[in-house]
Enzyme design. Structure first.
Site, short mmCIF file in Angstrom:
data_model
loop_
_atom_site.label_atom_id
_atom_site.label_comp_id
_atom_site.label_asym_id
_atom_site.label_seq_id
_atom_site.Cartn_x
_atom_site.Cartn_y
_atom_site.Cartn_z
N SER A 138 0.76 -1.53 0.01
CA SER A 138 -0.21 -0.14 0.32
C SER A 138 0.82 1.21 -0.17
CB SER A 138 -0.78 0.08 1.33
OG SER A 138 -1.05 1.23 1.43
N TYR A 151 -2.22 -1.18 10.20
CA TYR A 151 -2.30 -1.22 9.02
C TYR A 151 -1.06 -1.18 8.43
CZ TYR A 151 -3.83 -1.92 3.82
OH TYR A 151 -3.95 -2.06 2.31
#
Length: 261
Positions: A138, A151
């Site tokens: 990401s 995350y």
């Protein structure tokens, strides 16, 4: 059309589903994995050539199953050439409000699940003197962002592991591509965990306005064909990586004021 075998985790929806449809249309042999077996079977049944697709149920929390899953994947078509580590889970909660067990769950799925499966397949790649890991990280694997502490940590960890693995196995012709998407129009925010471990069940505005999974899949395909080590995918949000690198103080100021959730 192509004799390579591609194994995609998290293939039941979003980027994984789009990648499956793209590779399937191009004639590759495919192994598709996720927990949602009904969705995987539906994908297979919609294929141009269903015999070139093998459904392999997989839970990234179940690390004890990885050796047998890899054995089954290899036996499906004789070999695995590319493993696309796409399975994972996101987060939408402040650090102060997030239970430690939720942090652990996110790390277990995103990091330990991904590296565990990759390590289980590694002997096969070494034996064949070839192989390719694609790791869907990401943009927050490059910088931290509010409401995504665990995350972001899990994605940062993937970069450290796979950059090291790439160097260790260069001599074995094993490639690694780290893929850093920004806002992609998937259910990632809907399925994200909140502080108490419950599912957010809400679409982010930025996610809803993001790049389509199909366009993202095309960019991933191109990056893998070119054997890129890392690729940033998305709209203007991807330039935050460069802002962080060259103007860190300015980036921090912008991030503090940004409406990100």
């Amino acid at each position: 059309m192509n004799q390579k075998t591609i194994w995609i985790t998290g293939a039941s929806s979003g980027i994984g589903e789009a990648l499956y449809k793209l590779y399937e249309k191009k004639g590759y042999k495919l192994i598709i994995s996720a927990r949602n077996v009904k969705a995987l079977e539906k994908l297979k049944n919609s294929a141009f050539n269903p015999t070139h697709t093998y459904v392999l149920p997989l839970d990234l929390n179940d690390t004890e199953s990885f050796q047998s899953k890899c054995k089954e994947a290899i036996e499906a078509f004789g070999q695995v050439d590319l493993l696309i580590n796409n399975g994972g889970i996101s987060q939408r909660s402040l650090a102060q409000e997030t239970r430690l067990e939720v942090d652990r769950k996110i790390m277990e799925v995103n990091f330990f699940g991904t590296i565990g499966l990759s390590k289980a397949l590694l002997p096969h790649f070494i034996k064949n003197k070839k192989g390719h890991y694609a790791v869907v990280s990401s943009l927050v694997g490059k910088f931290g962002s509010p409401y995504r502490t665990a995350y972001a940590a899990s994605k940062h960890a993937l970069h450290g592991f796979f950059d090291s693995l790439r160097a260790e196995h260069y001599k074995d012709n094993i490639k690694v591509t780290l893929i850093c998407p920004g806002f992609i129009r998937t259910k990632v925010s809907i399925n994200a965990l909140t502080g108490d471990g419950s599912v957010l069940n809400q679409m982010d505005e930025a996610q809803e306005k993001g790049m389509s999974p199909e366009k993202c899949a095309l960019e991933i395909f191109s990056a893998l064909e070119k054997n890129k080590e890392e690729v940033l995918i998305g709209g203007k949000e991807k330039y935050a990586v460069y802002l962080k690198r060259f103007f860190p103080s300015l980036f921090s100021k912008i991030l503090r004021k940004a409406k990100v959730r």
